[in-house]
Write a protein that holds these residues in place. Sequence first.
Motif, PDB file in Angstrom:
ATOM      1  N   ASP A  82      34.064  46.620  40.048  1.00  0.00           N
ATOM      2  CA  ASP A  82      35.225  46.163  39.510  1.00  0.00           C
ATOM      3  C   ASP A  82      35.721  46.741  38.204  1.00  0.00           C
ATOM      4  OD1 ASP A  82      32.984  45.296  38.246  1.00  0.00           O
ATOM      5  OD2 ASP A  82      33.529  43.296  37.736  1.00  0.00           O
ATOM      6  N   MET A  83      35.059  47.928  37.859  1.00  0.00           N
ATOM      7  CA  MET A  83      35.590  48.768  36.825  1.00  0.00           C
ATOM      8  C   MET A  83      36.811  49.472  37.618  1.00  0.00           C
ATOM      9  SD  MET A  83      32.025  50.774  35.179  1.00  0.00           S
ATOM     10  CE  MET A  83      30.982  49.800  34.398  1.00  0.00           C
ATOM     11  N   ILE A  84      37.585  50.156  36.651  1.00  0.00           N
ATOM     12  CA  ILE A  84      38.927  50.830  36.926  1.00  0.00           C
ATOM     13  C   ILE A  84      38.613  52.192  36.779  1.00  0.00           C
ATOM     14  CG2 ILE A  84      41.289  51.070  36.460  1.00  0.00           C
ATOM     15  CD1 ILE A  84      41.295  48.288  35.021  1.00  0.00           C
ATOM     16  N   THR A  85      38.637  52.971  37.975  1.00  0.00           N
ATOM     17  CA  THR A  85      38.492  54.688  37.792  1.00  0.00           C
ATOM     18  C   THR A  85      39.776  54.888  37.213  1.00  0.00           C
ATOM     19  OG1 THR A  85      39.548  54.552  40.078  1.00  0.00           O
ATOM     20  CG2 THR A  85      36.891  54.603  39.662  1.00  0.00           C
ATOM     21  N   TYR A  86      39.761  56.232  36.507  1.00  0.00           N
ATOM     22  CA  TYR A  86      40.805  56.724  35.801  1.00  0.00           C
ATOM     23  C   TYR A  86      41.876  56.989  36.692  1.00  0.00           C
ATOM     24  CZ  TYR A  86      43.135  58.738  31.805  1.00  0.00           C
ATOM     25  OH  TYR A  86      44.224  58.931  30.866  1.00  0.00           O
ATOM     26  N   ASP A  87      41.801  57.355  37.935  1.00  0.00           N
ATOM     27  CA  ASP A  87      42.764  58.012  38.896  1.00  0.00           C
ATOM     28  C   ASP A  87      43.817  56.463  39.203  1.00  0.00           C
ATOM     29  OD1 ASP A  87      40.807  56.676  40.100  1.00  0.00           O
ATOM     30  OD2 ASP A  87      41.526  57.489  42.055  1.00  0.00           O
ATOM     31  N   GLY A 104      35.684  51.259  23.283  1.00  0.00           N
ATOM     32  CA  GLY A 104      34.778  52.036  24.002  1.00  0.00           C
ATOM     33  C   GLY A 104      34.105  51.401  25.331  1.00  0.00           C
ATOM     34  N   ASP A 105      34.517  49.899  25.467  1.00  0.00           N
ATOM     35  CA  ASP A 105      33.970  49.120  26.502  1.00  0.00           C
ATOM     36  C   ASP A 105      34.899  49.484  27.786  1.00  0.00           C
ATOM     37  OD1 ASP A 105      32.211  48.053  24.814  1.00  0.00           O
ATOM     38  OD2 ASP A 105      33.012  45.823  25.172  1.00  0.00           O
ATOM     39  N   PRO A 106      34.315  49.513  29.036  1.00  0.00           N
ATOM     40  CA  PRO A 106      34.952  49.625  30.094  1.00  0.00           C
ATOM     41  C   PRO A 106      35.931  48.722  30.355  1.00  0.00           C
ATOM     42  CG  PRO A 106      32.611  50.024  30.719  1.00  0.00           C
ATOM     43  CD  PRO A 106      32.667  49.246  29.142  1.00  0.00           C
TER      44      PRO A 106
END
Length: 294
Positions: A82-87, A104-106
Amino acid sequence: MDINSIKSIKPGNQLPKKLLAIFVSVAVIIGSFVYLNSLNDSAKDTVDIVVVKSSGGISANTLITKDNVGKYSIIKKEFKDDMITYDKVDSILNKYSLYYLRNGDPIYFDQLTDEKPRDNEWLYELEDEYEVLTVKYDYLECGGGILRPGDLVRVRVTYTEEVSVPPAMEGMMYSSSKKERKTEVLFDSIRVKDLINSSGRSIYDVLKEVFKLSEKERQEVMKSREFLQSIKAESLLLAATKEQVNKYTKFKSQQDAVFTFTILTRNGNDEVLDQLPVIEKEVESWIIENEAKE
């Protein structure tokens, strides 16, 4: 390893032990090399994710822009689905944060919303026959209990009234008057829709933000003095009818009027916003301690 010592090994009873030691040493060296090499490969296998990039973090209901987010590389093993990739950073721009996000948190998808959250959303659901009445409130004068949005309170007012005194003697034409202190119930039962802290912020919104945190983060926030201060009410927002507002205004105009608040039972009251297990004694003791220092 000392190569010369290996050459000097002579056949005898100790030979098997020495050979075993050599094999173990070689195995350790090879194992360490393989392990360090795998760590090096893992460190190279990274994923770029979107993180908060703002010194003060991102406040609740804040528009997400490229100015308050950034790129950070993490090891692939630490990546969560569920993290968001930078792309995909463009897909979260112009969304709004549901609650406070630390620097600084994802950033996760469930922390964002397409629509700007409403402040004081209960105000949009207030029935037409009610008005919002703001009343000053002293926390310690309500039995040390913690009021929460949805609570029912009873309000009494103590005021001064001039009462006429009949003539002292028969035949006197004029009566006199004297002042008496009286107490009466101003509101037998009235609902607290929200509370305002010393910063003028809605306690309803403070609690609502905390509800959205994970259990671990929630416990950390609850222990902070900043949180305890943020839920200390200084004013109440009451849902009052026109008649109740008129009655309150009448007594408020008297300079020596004193209002007393008591909390009514929560039994059967489903509107109380008390899902957050705030410990009343902890909050009360901190407030008393703080006031003793002042």
